[in-house]
Every structure is written in C-alpha cells, then in structure tokens.
Scaffold this active site. Structure first.
Site, PDB file in Angstrom:
ATOM      1  N   CYS A   2      91.419   6.569  33.306  1.00 33.72           N
ATOM      2  CA  CYS A   2      90.676   7.614  34.016  1.00 33.72           C
ATOM      3  C   CYS A   2      89.571   6.947  34.826  1.00 33.72           C
ATOM      4  O   CYS A   2      89.364   5.750  34.746  1.00 33.72           O
ATOM      5  CB  CYS A   2      90.049   8.578  33.019  1.00 33.72           C
ATOM      6  SG  CYS A   2      91.225   9.222  31.830  1.00 33.72           S
ATOM      7  N   ARG A  27      92.856   6.042  39.944  1.00 32.63           N
ATOM      8  CA  ARG A  27      92.886   5.640  38.526  1.00 32.63           C
ATOM      9  C   ARG A  27      93.433   6.760  37.646  1.00 32.63           C
ATOM     10  O   ARG A  27      93.741   6.523  36.472  1.00 32.63           O
ATOM     11  CB  ARG A  27      91.484   5.276  38.064  1.00 32.63           C
ATOM     12  CG  ARG A  27      90.860   4.090  38.770  1.00 32.63           C
ATOM     13  CD  ARG A  27      89.402   3.939  38.401  1.00 32.63           C
ATOM     14  NE  ARG A  27      89.252   3.647  36.995  1.00 32.63           N
ATOM     15  CZ  ARG A  27      89.224   2.418  36.502  1.00 32.63           C
ATOM     16  NH1 ARG A  27      89.343   1.396  37.311  1.00 32.63           N
ATOM     17  NH2 ARG A  27      89.082   2.202  35.212  1.00 32.63           N
ATOM     18  N   TRP A  75      93.560  10.921  33.720  1.00 27.41           N
ATOM     19  CA  TRP A  75      94.992  10.620  33.531  1.00 27.41           C
ATOM     20  C   TRP A  75      95.246  10.964  32.077  1.00 27.41           C
ATOM     21  O   TRP A  75      94.790  10.249  31.173  1.00 27.41           O
ATOM     22  CB  TRP A  75      95.278   9.151  33.828  1.00 27.41           C
ATOM     23  CG  TRP A  75      96.721   8.771  33.713  1.00 27.41           C
ATOM     24  CD1 TRP A  75      97.754   9.223  34.477  1.00 27.41           C
ATOM     25  CD2 TRP A  75      97.292   7.857  32.756  1.00 27.41           C
ATOM     26  NE1 TRP A  75      98.928   8.636  34.076  1.00 27.41           N
ATOM     27  CE2 TRP A  75      98.680   7.803  33.034  1.00 27.41           C
ATOM     28  CE3 TRP A  75      96.798   7.091  31.734  1.00 27.41           C
ATOM     29  CZ2 TRP A  75      99.557   7.001  32.308  1.00 27.41           C
ATOM     30  CZ3 TRP A  75      97.659   6.288  31.001  1.00 27.41           C
ATOM     31  CH2 TRP A  75      99.024   6.256  31.282  1.00 27.41           C
ATOM     32  N   ASN A 101      86.809   7.481  29.178  1.00 24.92           N
ATOM     33  CA  ASN A 101      88.040   6.798  29.578  1.00 24.92           C
ATOM     34  C   ASN A 101      88.479   5.976  28.372  1.00 24.92           C
ATOM     35  O   ASN A 101      87.748   5.091  27.937  1.00 24.92           O
ATOM     36  CB  ASN A 101      87.769   5.891  30.780  1.00 24.92           C
ATOM     37  CG  ASN A 101      88.974   5.048  31.150  1.00 24.92           C
ATOM     38  OD1 ASN A 101      90.106   5.403  30.828  1.00 24.92           O
ATOM     39  ND2 ASN A 101      88.736   3.922  31.808  1.00 24.92           N
ATOM     40  N   GLY A 102      89.642   6.277  27.798  1.00 22.06           N
ATOM     41  CA  GLY A 102      90.110   5.522  26.634  1.00 22.06           C
ATOM     42  C   GLY A 102      90.760   6.464  25.637  1.00 22.06           C
ATOM     43  O   GLY A 102      91.081   7.613  25.946  1.00 22.06           O
ATOM     44  N   GLU A 491     111.368  -6.541  41.083  1.00 24.10           N
ATOM     45  CA  GLU A 491     110.164  -5.965  41.692  1.00 24.10           C
ATOM     46  C   GLU A 491     110.531  -4.965  42.779  1.00 24.10           C
ATOM     47  O   GLU A 491     109.925  -3.901  42.885  1.00 24.10           O
ATOM     48  CB  GLU A 491     109.298  -7.095  42.260  1.00 24.10           C
ATOM     49  CG  GLU A 491     108.089  -6.661  43.060  1.00 24.10           C
ATOM     50  CD  GLU A 491     107.095  -5.820  42.271  1.00 24.10           C
ATOM     51  OE1 GLU A 491     107.206  -5.719  41.035  1.00 24.10           O
ATOM     52  OE2 GLU A 491     106.220  -5.214  42.911  1.00 24.10           O
ATOM     53  N   LYS A 495     109.256  -1.080  42.787  1.00 25.24           N
ATOM     54  CA  LYS A 495     108.563  -0.444  43.922  1.00 25.24           C
ATOM     55  C   LYS A 495     109.252   0.860  44.288  1.00 25.24           C
ATOM     56  O   LYS A 495     108.637   1.890  44.468  1.00 25.24           O
ATOM     57  CB  LYS A 495     108.560  -1.381  45.138  1.00 25.24           C
ATOM     58  CG  LYS A 495     107.619  -2.541  45.048  1.00 25.24           C
ATOM     59  CD  LYS A 495     106.156  -2.223  45.125  1.00 25.24           C
ATOM     60  CE  LYS A 495     105.420  -1.920  43.892  1.00 25.24           C
ATOM     61  NZ  LYS A 495     105.259  -2.826  42.826  1.00 25.24           N
ATOM     62  N   GLU A 498     108.970   3.663  41.421  1.00 26.62           N
ATOM     63  CA  GLU A 498     107.658   4.216  41.040  1.00 26.62           C
ATOM     64  C   GLU A 498     107.033   5.069  42.143  1.00 26.62           C
ATOM     65  O   GLU A 498     106.148   5.865  41.874  1.00 26.62           O
ATOM     66  CB  GLU A 498     106.693   3.127  40.600  1.00 26.62           C
ATOM     67  CG  GLU A 498     106.208   2.187  41.666  1.00 26.62           C
ATOM     68  CD  GLU A 498     105.162   1.215  41.124  1.00 26.62           C
ATOM     69  OE1 GLU A 498     104.395   1.569  40.213  1.00 26.62           O
ATOM     70  OE2 GLU A 498     105.122   0.080  41.617  1.00 26.62           O
ATOM     71  N   HIS A 514     129.132  -7.940  33.808  1.00 26.07           N
ATOM     72  CA  HIS A 514     129.282  -7.758  32.346  1.00 26.07           C
ATOM     73  C   HIS A 514     128.946  -6.338  31.921  1.00 26.07           C
ATOM     74  O   HIS A 514     128.309  -6.121  30.895  1.00 26.07           O
ATOM     75  CB  HIS A 514     128.388  -8.769  31.617  1.00 26.07           C
ATOM     76  CG  HIS A 514     128.734 -10.183  31.931  1.00 26.07           C
ATOM     77  ND1 HIS A 514     129.860 -10.807  31.446  1.00 26.07           N
ATOM     78  CD2 HIS A 514     128.137 -11.083  32.748  1.00 26.07           C
ATOM     79  CE1 HIS A 514     129.927 -12.045  31.912  1.00 26.07           C
ATOM     80  NE2 HIS A 514     128.893 -12.238  32.709  1.00 26.07           N
ATOM     81  N   LYS A 613      96.563   3.511  38.335  1.00 27.48           N
ATOM     82  CA  LYS A 613      96.499   2.170  38.891  1.00 27.48           C
ATOM     83  C   LYS A 613      96.408   1.097  37.810  1.00 27.48           C
ATOM     84  O   LYS A 613      96.977   0.036  37.932  1.00 27.48           O
ATOM     85  CB  LYS A 613      95.299   2.035  39.825  1.00 27.48           C
ATOM     86  CG  LYS A 613      95.180   0.679  40.500  1.00 27.48           C
ATOM     87  CD  LYS A 613      96.422   0.307  41.273  1.00 27.48           C
ATOM     88  CE  LYS A 613      96.364  -1.080  41.871  1.00 27.48           C
ATOM     89  NZ  LYS A 613      97.658  -1.497  42.435  1.00 27.48           N
TER      90      LYS A 613
HETATM   91  C1  AGP Z   1     103.081  -1.994  39.769  1.00 29.14           C
HETATM   92  O1  AGP Z   1     103.337  -1.472  41.051  1.00 29.14           O
HETATM   93  C2  AGP Z   1     102.492  -0.978  38.826  1.00 29.14           C
HETATM   94  N1  AGP Z   1     101.382  -0.328  39.369  1.00 29.14           N
HETATM   95  C3  AGP Z   1     102.277  -1.536  37.432  1.00 29.14           C
HETATM   96  O2  AGP Z   1     103.506  -2.017  36.975  1.00 29.14           O
HETATM   97  C4  AGP Z   1     101.240  -2.671  37.322  1.00 29.14           C
HETATM   98  O3  AGP Z   1     101.733  -3.849  37.937  1.00 29.14           O
HETATM   99  C5  AGP Z   1     101.026  -2.968  35.831  1.00 29.14           C
HETATM  100  O4  AGP Z   1     100.481  -1.815  35.226  1.00 29.14           O
HETATM  101  C6  AGP Z   1     100.102  -4.167  35.583  1.00 29.14           C
HETATM  102  O5  AGP Z   1      98.849  -3.929  36.138  1.00 29.14           O
HETATM  103  P1  AGP Z   1      97.809  -5.161  36.218  1.00 29.14           P
HETATM  104  O6  AGP Z   1      98.402  -6.193  37.126  1.00 29.14           O
HETATM  105  O7  AGP Z   1      96.555  -4.559  36.772  1.00 29.14           O
HETATM  106  O8  AGP Z   1      97.630  -5.685  34.833  1.00 29.14           O
END
Ligand code: AGP
Length: 618
Positions: A2, A27, A75, A101-102, A491, A495, A498, A514, A613
């Site tokens: 958050c 966030r 969040w 936050n937590g 990756e 992308k 997500e 396989h 994020k």
């Molecule tokens: C990647 O696009 C995502 N937002 C997510 O997988 C991110 O890379 C992951 O949460 C790790 O975050 P960090 O690099 O801040 O530790």
C-alpha cells in the site's frame, strides 16, 4: 503493498495528501482515504475505487480542512476492497486514526482480546485492530500526566504486542499537530521541509516538496511536528538519524508526454543502460568496476559459488545472470525464487555469497532471503534501484541501477539495467579468474553499443504496434527460446500476461516437445526468440515443429537473417550483438508488443488489476 503519506505543517494538508496519493497509487489502487485534524476534530474521508473516481471526488463534494493529516492507498490483504475496509481506521473512541502498510499476523488474537474488553469493530481488516490497540494504550498513557507525548508511547506499547509487518502513520485529536510513524518490514521515510514534515512509504510522494529525507529502520518510531522530528527505536531506544538527499527530481516520476509510465520507461532504456554503465567500465584494465560491493579483491576471488535470489522479473534477470557469470567467470551460480530460498534450507558453503536483485528494494520475499543468508553468516550483495530502500540498507554491499523511479507496475527499464549490471559483474569477476582481456574488451565494447541499438529498436514501435493489433485478440500465447534468451522468453510472457491478462506461457523451446506442444493450434500464436546465436539451428527446428501443427509464429530474430522470413508468419528484427547480450535487445520489442496489445485490449497498463508495484507481503 500500500501507499502511505502524512503531512504536518502550515499548508492545508488535504491537497498535499491527495497529490501524494496520486504518486503512490501504483503501489496499490483498490481504495483510498484520508484523515485530517482540524481544531481538535478528526475528519475522515475514504472510498473504494481509484483515487480520481473515489477519494478525490469525495473530498471535492465533502472537503475537509486541517494542516495535519494522514492518507493511504490500498492493495487489499485482509478484507476485500470496500469503503469500510479502506484506511484510515479509527480506535474505539474515534479520536485516533491509523494508516498501515503490511500484515499484522497476530491480529486475530489481538482482536479477540479487544472484543473481550468491549471493543466493537467496523471492518474486516487487521489495521483496525492495531488502531484499537493503540487507543487502548493511549488511554492508559494519557492518565500519566507527566508524559509529554502519550501518543508516541501508546504506539510503542501497541507495537510491542504486534507480530507481523507494518509501516504506519498515526494521528490523534488530543495531539493535533503530531504524527507518529513506525516501521517493521515495510518502508517508511521522513521528508524534511521548512516548517513542515512528511511521512511516506515512497519518496515519489514527497519529492515535489523536499529531497531531504530520513530512511527509517525497522522498529524506529518517529514523532513529527511542524518544526521538528524525533526518532526512537523500540529495541535500542536510541536511533541514529542519517539525513539523505534524494537522487531524482519530481519530474523523473512524471509521465511527461507519454500516455503511460510503462511506455515512457521503455523509451528511457537507452539512457538506462548508459546510467548503468557510467563510471563502471575500465577499458585500460579490460574490466568493470563497482563502488559499493564492499568486498576486497581477495574476498571476491575467494567466492566459489553465488546464489541469486529474486522474484518476478528480477528472477528472470537472475536466470540470465546465471548464464553470464558462469560463462564469463566460470563461477557456479544457482538461481532461487526468493521465497523458496528462505524455506528450503539451501546448502551454503563457506565461500558462497548471496546476491539479491530487487528494483524496489522492498519485496518481502527477497528481503527475507537476504536476512536468511546473513543469519547463516554469509555475505549478501544486492542489485537495487531504489536508493535507501530496506534491502539496499541491509545488504553488505551492492550495485545501484541508477534507472530512476520505475512507476509502471510492469518492470521494464529495471530489467534492462539489471542485465547490464550482471554483464559488468560477470566481466568483473571473470577478469579476476579466467576471462581474457580480449574477450572482456569485446564484451564491454558490445555493451557500450547497446544504447544506440535500443534506440534503433524503439524506432520500430509503430510496426510492432501493428503486429500487436494483429495478435491482440488471441487468448493464449507461448513464448519460446533456448539458452541466453530462454529467460527473455519467460520475461516476454510475464509482460504480456500481467498487463493484458492474456494467458501467456514462457517455455524452453527444447522442452516444448515433451508435452506442452499438445496445446498448439491455429489459434495459439508462439513468439520465438531466435537470434543467430549458438542455439539458432536447434531453435529453428523447434519452430518448424510448431509450424507443422499450424501454430502461428512471430519470430524475434537477428537483422540480416534471410531464413527466418520463410518459416515465420511475422518477424521482428534486432541488431546483431554478442550472444550474452541478446536478452537485452530481444526484450525491448517484447515489452512494446505486450504494451500495445494491452492498450488495444483497453487494459490499465500502469495499474493492472490485482497487482502492485512492490509486493511487501510474503
Ligand atoms: C514485473 O513486471 C512485476 N512487476 C513483478 O514480477 C516484479 O518484478 C517482482 O514483484 C519483483 O519486484 P522487485 O524487483 O521490486 O523485487
């Protein structure tokens, strides 16, 4: 994760808090709220939904005055997104407000104790329990007339009962110009202004007001007023205060003329690579150099194994780091998901070093991995983007990405920066071992050519957009590759999934036969990352297997490859480079491909559903 912001000063707090929430929204964005103190009254406004449709409208129709306030964008962890589950939460008396936050792990036991004492709860959140707990201790502390600041003491008392993670801000009607904050496992930063102070979980929220900050440590408890702030530590009682200066400017975390932060950050990548390289190439010694590893050459030479722990995109970068460091330095490298590393009791020998990778420097799983390695007596290094982040401060040494704020939830420039740094690290470690000056120089020169090569790739944006529009309706994708570009395929799939919510699977092209090849049909496009590297012929053979089953193929291939157009439906060309650098060049078009498909599908590219994020909960 958050976002939190607090303000105490001379200005009206509401606009400062609202603008801060907008900068924190990446966030967490399922609800938001503010609490303001005005003439010993507490005014709370909170709404489910995005900031502009929710809390901003609420404040417009029902404004609240006050020069002291706290705010939160959520969040959800405990309790679904709703008005009543939004923060701030109040104590039983309604005179104390808390944003958090937590995760309070023992909130259920605490709640049962409070219910027995007659407390009634309005929400399903763990945070409301914390608010009631602080209120209960405040009543006890308040009677001790000698106490100049019962709110700080009540917060300390309550946090001693808490198990879990928190970054909190607390205000109380009986101390109208005071904000109390504390942290454990979630970031919290003091912003120092002239006759005003800020408290935030992310410096982006306050950089427009001040660049002088204090990064709080776990168990620090801060008390802020207009003119001053004080910090104590729940454990040690004293807390050294180090004032830092933020590296970036307010405009660095603005979107500028771009429609989305993600697109801006993709287009920043030539600069990102330059920033990652700046001051770190030693052509004369044919090596790379770093300022903050905090390990002597002898200690670096003694390393006989590296374990890399990370999550998400950073984990994909780690996989490429494994290939790079093993090839360039002949050093065994093992890559672990950060959370798995914490709990599977991975064997660590005397000279094993842990390397964590994290853009935010706050990912809980990765932070836990770092602490686990240190607990077992091993050096822990970090590749980090956010200066002053928790991981940056707890690592024994590290390398900053210098990529500037990455606001888009989908990580792009941090990934490219990390690959650049891992290449430099491979050269650095390699030149202490077997790597020849010639091979190192070849690698460094190829790295220095990357910014211009990315510039040329970005000029293909329009053609990649057209390709994205052609494939946007697909509901399933495969991304396949071998060798260095296999993690780039993973990756590329991440992308796409997500930000567009399309099911996309990154897979080893070799492994496809396989089993997963059973999923191929004419409606399932496959993106092949197939540069002219040592895997080319074998990957082309896998491509033929897909074609034989009528699977549409999009190839990301090397400029000048005359064969690929004969076997792929569509081709994206990337400049020729050394094999270890193809993951960087092939990832850029895949970022654009995912971006344009998500936009075509009407998705919220910068704030995709269910995501945040940085994931500061385990
Ligand atoms: C990647 O696009 C995502 N937002 C997510 O997988 C991110 O890379 C992951 O949460 C790790 O975050 P960090 O690099 O801040 O530790």
């Amino acid at each position: 994760m958050c976002g939190i912001i607090g303000y105490v000063g001379k200005k009206a707090a509401s606009p400062v808090l609202l603008e801060g929430l907008r900068r924190l929204e990446y966030r967490g964005y399922d609800s938001a709220g503010v609490a303001l103190l005005h003439e010993a009254d507490l005014h709370v406004r909170k709404k489910k939904g995005r900031i502009d449709e929710g809390i901003a409208r609420e404040l417009q129709s029902n404004p609240a005055a006050g020069a002291t306030g706290i705010a939160h964008t959520r969040w959800a962890t405990h309790g679904p997104p709703s008005d009543e589950n939004s923060h701030p939460h109040l104590d039983q008396s309604g005179k104390i407000a808390v944003v958090h936050n937590g995760v309070i792990e023992n909130y259920d036991q605490l709640k049962q104790r409070l219910v027995k004492a007659g407390h009634q709860f309005r929400s399903a959140t763990d945070t409301e329990v914390l608010a009631h707990l602080i209120g209960e201790y405040f009543d006890k502390r308040r009677v001790e007339r000698s106490e100049p600041n019962p709110l700080t003491l009540a917060v300390c008392d309550a946090l001693r009962d808490v198990i879990g993670t928190y970054g909190i801000a607390v205000i109380c009607t009986e101390q109208p110009e005071v904000i109390v904050g504390s942290r454990r496992g979630s970031p919290l930063i003091i912003g120092i202004g002239d006759g005003e102070h800020f408290l935030t979980s992310d410096a982006n929220a306050i950089v427009a007001h001040t660049r002088e900050v204090v990064f709080l440590n776990d168990y620090d408890v801060a008390t802020l007023t207009r003119e001053r702030f004080a910090v104590v530590n729940l454990g040690t009682q004293t807390a050294p205060v180090q004032i830092s200066k933020l590296e970036f400017q307010a405009e660095d975390s603005q979107r500028g003329e771009f429609p989305h932060f993600m697109l801006k950050e993709i287009f920043e990548q030539p600069r990102t690579v330059e920033n990652a390289l700046r001051g770190r190439i030693d052509h004369e010694g044919a090596t790379a150099r770093f300022g903050g590893l905090n390990l002597s050459p002898a200690e670096l030479r003694a390393i006989d194994r590296i374990v890399i722990a990370a999550s998400g995109t950073s984990w994909h970068a780690a996989l490429i780091g494994e290939y790079l460091i093993e090839e360039l330095a002949h050093l065994p490298v093992e890559v672990e998901f950060a959370h798995e590393f914490c709990y599977r009791n991975c064997p660590l020998e005397k000279n094993t070093v842990l390397l964590v990778i994290s853009q935010s420097g706050e990912t809980a799983d990765t932070l836990m991995a770092l602490r686990e390695a240190k607990r077992r007596g091993h050096k822990a290094l970090a590749i980090i983007n956010v200066v002053g982040s928790t991981i940056a401060r707890e690592a024994d040494g590290g390398i900053y990405m210098h990529a500037g704020p990455e606001i888009g939830v989908a990580s792009t420039k941090a990934f490219i920066s990390t690959l650049t740094i891992l290449t430099l690290l491979g050269v650095h470690l390699g030149r202490m071992r077997m790597l020849s000056a010639g091979r190192a120089t070849e690698m460094l020169k190829a790295l220095e050519a990357v910014p211009k090569q990315i510039e040329s790739l970005l000029q293909q944006d329009e053609s990649i957009k057209n390709l994205a529009l052609k494939y946007a309706p697909a509901e399933d994708f495969f991304f396949l590759a071998r060798g260095y570009t296999f993690p780039a395929a993973l990756e590329g799939a991440l992308k796409l999934k997500e930000i567009s919510y399309i099911h996309a699977e990154g897979y080893s092209a070799a492994e496809m036969k396989h089993g997963p090849i059973a999923l191929i049909d004419e409606k399932t496009p496959t993106v092949f990352v197939v540069p002219q590297d040592s895997m080319y012929d074998k990957t082309m053979a896998n491509l033929a297997m897909i074609r034989a089953r009528k699977g549409p193929v999009i190839a990301v291939a090397t400029e000048g490859d005359l064969e690929i157009a004969k076997v792929a439906d569509d081709v994206i060309q990337v400049p020729r480079t050394l094999e270890p650098l193809y993951p960087i060049l092939t990832s850029v078009p895949l970022q654009l491909f995912a971006y344009h498909i998500a936009v075509a599908r009407g998705c919220d590219v910068d704030k995709p559903r269910n995501l945040a994020k940085s994931v500061t909960v385990q």
